[in-house]
Structures are given as C-alpha cells and as structure tokens.
Scaffold this motif. Structure first.
Motif, mmCIF file in Angstrom:
data_model
loop_
_atom_site.group_PDB
_atom_site.id
_atom_site.type_symbol
_atom_site.label_atom_id
_atom_site.label_comp_id
_atom_site.label_asym_id
_atom_site.label_seq_id
_atom_site.Cartn_x
_atom_site.Cartn_y
_atom_site.Cartn_z
ATOM 1 N N SER A 115 0.857 -1.176 0.000
ATOM 2 C CA SER A 115 0.000 0.000 0.000
ATOM 3 C C SER A 115 0.904 1.240 0.000
ATOM 4 N N SER A 116 0.386 2.371 0.402
ATOM 5 C CA SER A 116 1.200 3.590 0.415
ATOM 6 C C SER A 116 0.603 4.606 1.377
ATOM 7 N N PRO A 117 1.389 5.635 1.760
ATOM 8 C CA PRO A 117 0.873 6.691 2.647
ATOM 9 C C PRO A 117 -0.302 7.455 2.025
ATOM 10 N N ALA A 118 -0.507 7.302 0.707
ATOM 11 C CA ALA A 118 -1.685 7.940 0.092
ATOM 12 C C ALA A 118 -2.975 7.331 0.649
ATOM 13 N N ALA A 119 -2.840 6.233 1.388
ATOM 14 C CA ALA A 119 -4.017 5.633 2.023
ATOM 15 C C ALA A 119 -4.741 6.650 2.889
ATOM 16 N N GLU A 120 -3.983 7.545 3.496
ATOM 17 C CA GLU A 120 -4.608 8.541 4.388
ATOM 18 C C GLU A 120 -5.691 9.323 3.661
ATOM 19 N N ALA A 124 -4.498 5.293 -2.168
ATOM 20 C CA ALA A 124 -3.440 4.300 -2.372
ATOM 21 C C ALA A 124 -3.879 3.258 -3.388
ATOM 22 N N TYR A 125 -2.886 2.536 -3.935
ATOM 23 C CA TYR A 125 -3.169 1.326 -4.708
ATOM 24 C C TYR A 125 -2.600 0.165 -3.892
ATOM 25 N N SER A 126 -3.469 -0.787 -3.534
ATOM 26 C CA SER A 126 -3.064 -1.862 -2.617
ATOM 27 C C SER A 126 -3.317 -3.231 -3.230
ATOM 28 N N PRO A 127 -2.347 -3.783 -3.946
ATOM 29 C CA PRO A 127 -2.473 -5.150 -4.460
ATOM 30 C C PRO A 127 -2.200 -6.158 -3.359
ATOM 31 N N TRP A 128 -2.740 -7.339 -3.506
ATOM 32 C CA TRP A 128 -2.494 -8.357 -2.457
ATOM 33 C C TRP A 128 -2.592 -9.768 -3.021
ATOM 34 N N ILE A 129 -1.946 -10.695 -2.320
ATOM 35 C CA ILE A 129 -2.002 -12.106 -2.669
ATOM 36 C C ILE A 129 -2.068 -12.910 -1.379
ATOM 37 N N ALA A 130 -2.864 -13.969 -1.376
ATOM 38 C CA ALA A 130 -3.166 -14.690 -0.130
ATOM 39 C C ALA A 130 -2.591 -16.106 -0.151
ATOM 40 N N THR A 131 -2.462 -16.681 1.028
ATOM 41 C CA THR A 131 -2.124 -18.111 1.121
ATOM 42 C C THR A 131 -3.409 -18.922 0.947
ATOM 43 N N ALA A 132 -3.229 -20.219 0.703
ATOM 44 C CA ALA A 132 -4.377 -21.098 0.432
ATOM 45 C C ALA A 132 -5.332 -21.165 1.623
ATOM 46 N N ALA A 133 -4.814 -20.923 2.832
ATOM 47 C CA ALA A 133 -5.664 -21.075 4.033
ATOM 48 C C ALA A 133 -6.594 -19.885 4.228
ATOM 49 N N VAL A 134 -6.385 -18.822 3.483
ATOM 50 C CA VAL A 134 -7.237 -17.623 3.620
ATOM 51 C C VAL A 134 -8.629 -17.956 3.089
ATOM 52 N N CYS A 141 -12.893 -9.450 4.225
ATOM 53 C CA CYS A 141 -12.301 -8.536 5.226
ATOM 54 C C CYS A 141 -11.129 -7.776 4.615
ATOM 55 N N VAL A 142 -10.277 -8.481 3.885
ATOM 56 C CA VAL A 142 -9.114 -7.836 3.243
ATOM 57 C C VAL A 142 -9.568 -6.784 2.255
ATOM 58 N N THR A 143 -10.571 -7.121 1.447
ATOM 59 C CA THR A 143 -11.075 -6.177 0.443
ATOM 60 C C THR A 143 -11.651 -4.941 1.122
ATOM 61 N N ARG A 144 -12.325 -5.158 2.250
ATOM 62 C CA ARG A 144 -12.884 -3.999 2.978
ATOM 63 C C ARG A 144 -11.769 -3.108 3.526
ATOM 64 N N LEU A 145 -10.761 -3.737 4.131
ATOM 65 C CA LEU A 145 -9.698 -2.958 4.773
ATOM 66 C C LEU A 145 -8.820 -2.238 3.742
ATOM 67 N N LEU A 146 -8.410 -2.959 2.690
ATOM 68 C CA LEU A 146 -7.546 -2.326 1.684
ATOM 69 C C LEU A 146 -8.356 -1.425 0.760
ATOM 70 N N GLY A 147 -9.650 -1.727 0.628
ATOM 71 C CA GLY A 147 -10.515 -0.846 -0.166
ATOM 72 C C GLY A 147 -10.689 0.507 0.488
ATOM 73 N N ALA A 148 -10.601 0.557 1.813
ATOM 74 C CA ALA A 148 -10.700 1.843 2.526
ATOM 75 C C ALA A 148 -9.480 2.720 2.247
ATOM 76 N N CYS A 149 -8.380 2.089 1.825
ATOM 77 C CA CYS A 149 -7.124 2.829 1.555
ATOM 78 C C CYS A 149 -7.113 3.419 0.146
ATOM 79 N N GLY A 150 -7.987 2.920 -0.729
ATOM 80 C CA GLY A 150 -8.006 3.378 -2.128
ATOM 81 C C GLY A 150 -8.453 2.241 -3.021
ATOM 82 N N LEU A 151 -7.719 2.020 -4.143
ATOM 83 C CA LEU A 151 -8.059 0.904 -5.034
ATOM 84 C C LEU A 151 -7.276 -0.335 -4.597
ATOM 85 N N THR A 152 -7.885 -1.505 -4.765
ATOM 86 C CA THR A 152 -7.204 -2.743 -4.365
ATOM 87 C C THR A 152 -7.552 -3.864 -5.317
ATOM 88 N N ASP A 153 -6.574 -4.723 -5.585
ATOM 89 C CA ASP A 153 -6.787 -5.892 -6.452
ATOM 90 C C ASP A 153 -6.071 -7.108 -5.870
#
Ligand code: NAI
Ligand code: A1CAB
Length: 267
Positions: A115-120, A124-134, A141-153
């Motif tokens: 992510s980035s300080p632009a989250a404030e 921000a642009y917040s890409p993410w990748i998860a483990t199989a256990a997620v 939950c991840v989409t909600r939290l990182l979506g609050a920071c800006g765009l997320t994929d």
C-alpha cells in the motif's frame, strides 16, 4: 479466544498511521475495534479518536484482535516470533514473502499486500495475494480494509508485489522525481522558484485527477497530444526518441530488485 478487533503492529509509523487514518475516517474500522501497537504506547495525531487502543503490549492486542496488519520494518518483524498466531495476518512490509510471513506470524492465513501513505486520503493502490488457508470471509475482510485505503486488487503472481513495492508503494515517490525535474527546468528558464514550485504542484494535482477520472489511458493521452501536432507534440516526440522511458524502467527495476533482496534477507 481473540476478540474481533483489528491490530496494526507499527501502527503509528509513516504507513501505519496513514492506513489507520483511512480505516477510522472511512468507518471501515470502529475506533474501539482498532489497536495500534508501537514502541511508545502513544499515538500523536489520533486525539480525535480517544476510543482507539494504543499499546506497546502485543499480547494485549492479540487478546482483542483476530486480524493483524504488520506495518513495521522487515528487520523488526524478523526479530519477532509467533507474531500473530492463527490470526488473519496482513503485511505491507517490503519484500517479505508469504512463506516467511507464515513462519514469522505462526498463522497459515496470510495476505501479502502493498500500500502507500496515500491511504490517508483513500488514494493508495493496494495489491495483495493470499495463502491457500485464507477463507472467503477473510477475503471479504481484506477487500474492505484495503478498499478503505483506495483501489485494491487480488493478484496471482507474488513476484509482482515487489514491482508494486517499487512503483506504487512510494507516494509521491518517483512522480516527485519528475515534478522536481520540471520545477528545476522552470527555474532554469528564469521562473521564480516559488512560482515554479506552485505551478508544478498544481500541474501534478491536475494531471493526477484527470488521469484517474478519464477513461483514456496514459498512452492514449500521449497519442492524442501527438496527433494534435501542437507545441506539446514537439516535446513528446523528443521524449519518445530519448532514453527516458528505459531509464525509468531501469530505476523501477532497481527498486524492485532491492525488495526482492530484502525478501531473500540479503538486505
Ligand atoms: N513509508 C512508506 O511509504 C511505505 C512503507 N512500506 C513498508 O511499511 C513498513 C513500515 O514502514 P514505515 O511506516 O515507513 O516505517 P516507520 O519507521 O515510519 O514506522 C515503523 C513503525 O514500526 C514501529 N516498530 C518498529 N519495531 C517495532 C516492534 N518491534 N514492535 C512494535 N512496533 C515497532 C516503529 O516504532 C514505527 O512506529 C515497512 O515494512 C515498509 O517497507 C510500504 C510501502 C510504503
Ligand atoms: O522505500 C521503501 O523502502 C518503502 C517501501 C515502499 C515505499 N517505501
């Protein structure tokens, strides 16, 4: 049994505070649910949210939280053990991969993000990748939290996180380099420094908003200005024939390579 709170280890650092602010002022996280863990136990700048929990005690946070964001320097995290056992663990730390995050956190449910300080400002642009256990609930939950920071994929190739660390992690980052170069050019053309600075800040504000809101891609904007065959086209054609794009790619590659070295614990 942990509570339903959300903890940020490194929660008052440059990035942690920006993410915490994005969650609080968007309502993605209620103040009483948020736990900021740092080394001082204080959180200057969060006075508007007296209900948040600020502590140096990671165990106190873990007792209250089932989701934990790691937002501290990679070496600091590597000095810790069983950071967040069996929690949903998100990380925005440069370089550290999912396998190591799983070991450090003692949790199989790991999301490696950037992510980035632009989250404030929710920019921000917040890409993410998860483990199989997620789980699917974790993903929501991840989409909600990182979506609050800006765009997320959610992305499919973990190596790309190093490239995003280079490109979209720093804000204003590499764009500030271009703004500084244009400001320097203006000053060399005899424009007063304070005017040059003011003009370039406005240019990058306007350009960012137009690029983000327009349906045309950046390349389409360039092509249209060249097709217009006006003054800008003269400069853009000069740039197209220059090594600038290649030099920028080399610079971004160097930053990504540094992230990969951090991931291999090669500093
Ligand atoms: N600053 C940025 O623009 C970006 C930073 N990152 C990543 O975010 C992470 C944090 O970076 P910054 O916020 O810039 O660092 P920072 O140095 O501003 O903040 C780090 C925070 O972690 C706290 N901390 C350190 N060790 C700790 C420990 N053992 N327990 C609890 N708290 C501890 C520090 O007190 C500080 O508040 C790094 O992994 C960095 O790679 C990622 C993208 C952008
Ligand atoms: O420069 C850094 O190391 C951190 C990670 C990405 C942006 N800032």
């Amino acid at each position: 049994m942990a509570g339903s709170g959300i903890g940020i280890i490194g929660g008052t650092g440059q990035l942690g505070r920006a993410i915490a602010a994005s969650w609080l002022n968007s309502g993605a996280v209620q103040p009483e649910e948020l736990w900021l863990v740092n080394r001082s136990g204080t959180a200057p700048g969060f006075e508007h949210y007296p209900e948040i929990n600020v502590t140096t005690d990671r165990d106190a946070m873990l007792a209250a939280c089932d989701t934990v964001l790691l937002c501290l320097p990679p070496d600091a995290a590597r000095g810790m053990k069983a950071i967040a056992p069996d929690r949903l663990v998100l990380s925005v730390m440069a370089g550290i991969g999912r396998d190591e995050l799983t070991r450090l956190s003692a949790s199989p449910r790991v999301v490696r993000a950037m992510s980035s300080p632009a989250a404030e400002r929710h920019l921000a642009y917040s890409p993410w990748i998860a483990t199989a256990a997620v789980t699917e609930a974790d993903r929501a939950c991840v989409t909600r939290l990182l979506g609050a920071c800006g765009l997320t994929d959610e992305i499919e190739d973990e190596d790309q996180i190093d490239h995003f660390t280079a490109m979209t992690g720093p804000v204003p980052g590499f764009v500030a380099f271009f703004a500084a170069a244009m400001t320097d050019h203006a000053i060399r053309m005899g424009i007063a420094p304070e005017i040059a600075d003011r003009a370039m800040r406005q240019l990058f504000l306007g350009s960012g908003q137009m690029l983000s809101r327009d349906t045309r891609s950046a390349q389409e904007h360039v092509d249209e200005m060249i097709a217009y065959a006006g003054t800008t086209a003269e400069g853009l054609r000069s740039l197209q024939g220059s090594p600038l794009a290649e030099a920028l790619s080399t610079a971004l590659g160097a930053a990504a390579a540094k992230a990969a070295r951090i991931g291999r614990n090669e500093g």
